[in-house]
Design an enzyme around this catalytic site. Sequence first.
Site, PDB file in Angstrom:
ATOM      1  N   VAL A 140       0.841  -1.208   0.000  1.00 20.90           N
ATOM      2  CA  VAL A 140       0.000   0.000   0.000  1.00 20.90           C
ATOM      3  C   VAL A 140       0.870   1.250   0.000  1.00 20.90           C
ATOM      4  O   VAL A 140       0.593   2.239  -0.672  1.00 20.90           O
ATOM      5  CB  VAL A 140      -0.956  -0.004   1.219  1.00 20.90           C
ATOM      6  CG1 VAL A 140      -1.652   1.347   1.368  1.00 20.90           C
ATOM      7  CG2 VAL A 140      -1.978  -1.119   1.080  1.00 20.90           C
ATOM      8  N   ALA A 141       1.967   1.206   0.797  1.00 18.48           N
ATOM      9  CA  ALA A 141       2.870   2.367   0.881  1.00 18.48           C
ATOM     10  C   ALA A 141       3.505   2.690  -0.471  1.00 18.48           C
ATOM     11  O   ALA A 141       3.857   3.840  -0.747  1.00 18.48           O
ATOM     12  CB  ALA A 141       3.950   2.091   1.915  1.00 18.48           C
ATOM     13  N   ILE A 183       2.038   2.572  -3.343  1.00 16.81           N
ATOM     14  CA  ILE A 183       1.073   3.165  -4.283  1.00 16.81           C
ATOM     15  C   ILE A 183       0.984   4.671  -4.070  1.00 16.81           C
ATOM     16  O   ILE A 183       0.710   5.125  -2.953  1.00 16.81           O
ATOM     17  CB  ILE A 183      -0.329   2.527  -4.097  1.00 16.81           C
ATOM     18  CG1 ILE A 183      -0.277   1.039  -4.445  1.00 16.81           C
ATOM     19  CG2 ILE A 183      -1.370   3.235  -4.963  1.00 16.81           C
ATOM     20  CD1 ILE A 183      -1.544   0.282  -4.119  1.00 16.81           C
ATOM     21  N   GLU A 200      -0.986   7.459  -3.827  1.00 20.30           N
ATOM     22  CA  GLU A 200      -2.421   7.774  -3.771  1.00 20.30           C
ATOM     23  C   GLU A 200      -2.753   9.139  -4.369  1.00 20.30           C
ATOM     24  O   GLU A 200      -3.836   9.362  -4.914  1.00 20.30           O
ATOM     25  CB  GLU A 200      -2.920   7.736  -2.314  1.00 20.30           C
ATOM     26  CG  GLU A 200      -2.845   6.377  -1.656  1.00 20.30           C
ATOM     27  CD  GLU A 200      -1.536   6.181  -0.910  1.00 20.30           C
ATOM     28  OE1 GLU A 200      -0.578   6.918  -1.183  1.00 20.30           O
ATOM     29  OE2 GLU A 200      -1.477   5.281  -0.050  1.00 20.30           O
ATOM     30  N   ASP A 240      -9.553  24.792 -41.099  1.00 21.21           N
ATOM     31  CA  ASP A 240     -10.143  25.711 -42.063  1.00 21.21           C
ATOM     32  C   ASP A 240     -10.086  27.120 -41.473  1.00 21.21           C
ATOM     33  O   ASP A 240     -10.190  27.288 -40.256  1.00 21.21           O
ATOM     34  CB  ASP A 240     -11.606  25.294 -42.313  1.00 21.21           C
ATOM     35  CG  ASP A 240     -12.356  26.345 -43.115  1.00 21.21           C
ATOM     36  OD1 ASP A 240     -11.854  26.709 -44.178  1.00 21.21           O
ATOM     37  OD2 ASP A 240     -13.405  26.805 -42.655  1.00 21.21           O
TER      38      ASP A 240
END
Length: 448
Positions: free
Chosen positions: A261-262, A264, A266, A308
């Site tokens: 988790v650390a 990732i 966030e 155009d």
Amino acid sequence: GLSSQEVEKRLQSFGRNELEVKKKESLLKKVIGQLEDPMIIVLLIAAFLSYVSSGFEDWIDSVIILLIVVINAIISISQENNANKSLEALQKMSAPLAKVIRNGKLEHIETATLVPGDIIELEAGDLVPADVRILSAANLKADESAMTGESVPVNKKALEALPEDTVLADRKNMLISSTVITNGRATCVVTSTGMKTEVGRIANMLISEDDNTTPLQRKMAEISKLLSIICLGICVLMFIVGLLYSRPILEIFMMAVSLGVAAIPEGLAAIVTIVLALGVQRLVKRHAIVKKLPAVETLGAASVICSDKTGTLTQNKMTVVETFVHGSATPQQLLVIGALCNDSKLTVNGSEFQVTGDPTETAFVSKAYEEKLDKNELEANMPRVAEIPFDSERKLMSTIHKTEQGYRVMVKGAPDVLLKRCRVDEAEAQKIAAKNADMASNALRVLG
């Protein structure tokens, strides 16, 4: 014209003269769409694992991660809704009523009830309500810049049949839905309505277009996959190391998940969303409509834009930037003639005004109105009783107006042609001709 019974039959067969639009996504579908993003999925998994790794006690980290996901979704959905509102406003730019001959009488009807075969009448200032074939016309011109890119109004005539493969810009005997009549008048027969029109064909391409992922979305998906693999690898590695050191399995699992988790980031999704949102706000200030946040990044990644000119780089508008009068004439007299010898239509709504017609002619009417000369009031005081339209041979337009002193002829056109018809001495003529050449050399369109 058609009978009421025939109109009902054709409405059943051809449908209403309206453009189809994509079905609106429900709020739930939009939310689910946000959750399908790979980075968001990784964050949700991280939130769950964070809660699990704390022994279902420390929920603060999980709530923060979920808050980031919610904010990300709110910003994206809010931007898309704002863009959709702007697009809906643009779609309302269609003619509400059309002048049509039905049951032998001229009627004003809703454009949505037009059917192929209807006979309609058009004049300067009208928005063409459907694709039509010209039956008869007088000095007819149409602004087709939105469809063909032609910057000046196009001459239209009731010609013989053209080949079926004639390109859109060369269909001189046709008028295209959603274009504007700038000059003259015409009687036409409706050939196509709704999604069968040229503008309907464009609408169909927009409806059927698939939403493609942008370079940023693809890169974020790659990062999400890479992070997922790395986090999973860390968890497995820590679990194996823990087993080698004979640690309790639950303790090893919690440690492995915590490290995963650390790893990732966030805040990455939130940072990307905020940066894109800031980019959208900058574009909004420049009157650009951005439907989806990632489109900002796509625009930034473009190195070449093929565009155009008319309506994109220029507004297809002209303005009076310089005037010249000689002798005892005044600028006000010049503007009166420019506004009256003119086929443009002026519409005033409170403090705002709108002029429709040929860009050169609208420039005169707008300048006159800014100088407190209302074209509608001038015409009420000096009504037009006759006219000689502009043509390429005569190079002049003349209108005859009834005044309290009698009839008055007003003329505008090519300065050199008009000058030959004026009683001025040679010195004055040379002075006017020199001024004409000076203005023309500064890239101005000059009229006398």
